[in-house]
Design an enzyme around this catalytic site. Structure first.
Site, PDB file in Angstrom:
ATOM      1  N   CYS A   1       8.357  -4.534   3.198  1.00  0.00           N
ATOM      2  CA  CYS A   1       7.239  -3.814   2.586  1.00  0.00           C
ATOM      3  C   CYS A   1       7.678  -3.291   1.227  1.00  0.00           C
ATOM      4  O   CYS A   1       8.789  -2.783   1.103  1.00  0.00           O
ATOM      5  CB  CYS A   1       6.820  -2.666   3.507  1.00  0.00           C
ATOM      6  SG  CYS A   1       5.541  -1.614   2.838  1.00  0.00           S
TER       7      CYS A   1
ATOM      8  N   GLU B   1      -1.210  -5.819   5.584  1.00  0.00           N
ATOM      9  CA  GLU B   1      -1.939  -5.112   4.522  1.00  0.00           C
ATOM     10  C   GLU B   1      -3.114  -4.318   5.094  1.00  0.00           C
ATOM     11  O   GLU B   1      -3.380  -3.195   4.663  1.00  0.00           O
ATOM     12  CB  GLU B   1      -2.402  -6.085   3.436  1.00  0.00           C
ATOM     13  CG  GLU B   1      -1.271  -6.811   2.715  1.00  0.00           C
ATOM     14  CD  GLU B   1      -0.110  -5.924   2.290  1.00  0.00           C
ATOM     15  OE1 GLU B   1      -0.349  -4.774   1.850  1.00  0.00           O
ATOM     16  OE2 GLU B   1       1.048  -6.355   2.408  1.00  0.00           O
TER      17      GLU B   1
ATOM     18  N   HIS C   1      -1.937  -1.127   6.466  1.00  0.00           N
ATOM     19  CA  HIS C   1      -1.764  -0.089   5.439  1.00  0.00           C
ATOM     20  C   HIS C   1      -3.055   0.701   5.243  1.00  0.00           C
ATOM     21  O   HIS C   1      -3.015   1.907   5.001  1.00  0.00           O
ATOM     22  CB  HIS C   1      -1.371  -0.713   4.098  1.00  0.00           C
ATOM     23  CG  HIS C   1       0.090  -0.893   3.913  1.00  0.00           C
ATOM     24  ND1 HIS C   1       0.980   0.162   3.877  1.00  0.00           N
ATOM     25  CD2 HIS C   1       0.833  -2.006   3.733  1.00  0.00           C
ATOM     26  CE1 HIS C   1       2.201  -0.310   3.688  1.00  0.00           C
ATOM     27  NE2 HIS C   1       2.138  -1.618   3.601  1.00  0.00           N
TER      28      HIS C   1
END
Length: 172
Positions: free
Chosen positions: A94, A137, A140
């Site tokens: 990441c 993603e 996130h």
């Protein structure tokens, strides 16, 4: 314009991002900035919370071959609408947790729906690295990091390394 990437631990990385209600020129510009930031890092995906913006926006490009044409994707309000029963294990990293990697098990295939920068809705099935990246993603956007899939001891070890790394950066 290149943006600064937040580093773990940062409370903003654990927050839930808000849906994008209206595509503005400001949000399109943010997407362009995020792509530039991602490519320069270098990385294959970046979510808006990683640059301190709590909006449901991700960018990604998993084309890795030198002679392959890039495929940058800009996804507003991405959502996973189906997942395969089959799983894959990838060594994930990441941009908010540099130089730290760990194996994470995720569905091998996912179908995702999103809106592009022009407001057009898309639906696409992803597999392999693309499937892993889009899932990470979207995580996130929900305040979840790849280390949240790890056992507590491994997660704590990486967090301690990141605290030390951030301290060293602050001194430099």
């Amino acid at each position: 314009m290149k943006r600064n990437i937040l580093l773990h631990p940062d409370p903003r990385l654990k927050k839930h991002a808000d849906p994008v209600a209206d595509l503005s020129d400001e949000l399109r510009s943010l997407a362009d900035d995020m792509l530039a930031t991602m490519y320069e890092a270098p990385g294959i995906g970046l979510a808006a919370p990683q640059v301190g913006v709590l909006q449901r926006l991700v960018v990604m490009d998993c084309v890795k071959g030198e002679n392959e044409k890039p495929r940058p994707l800009v996804m507003f309000n991405p959502e996973i609408i189906s997942v395969s029963d089959e799983t894959n294990v990838y060594e994930e990293g990441c941009l908010s947790i540099p130089e730290q990697f760990a194996d994470v098990t995720r569905p091998a295939e996912v179908e995702v729906r999103w809106i592009d920068r022009d407001g057009t809705e898309h639906k696409e099935a992803f597999d392999g690295l693309w499937a892993t990246c889009v899932q990470r993603e979207i995580d996130h956007l929900d305040g979840k990091l790849f280390i949240d899939y790890l056992k507590p001891l491994k997660r704590q070890m990486i967090t301690r390394k990141m605290v030390k790394y951030k301290r060293e950066l602050a001194r430099a």
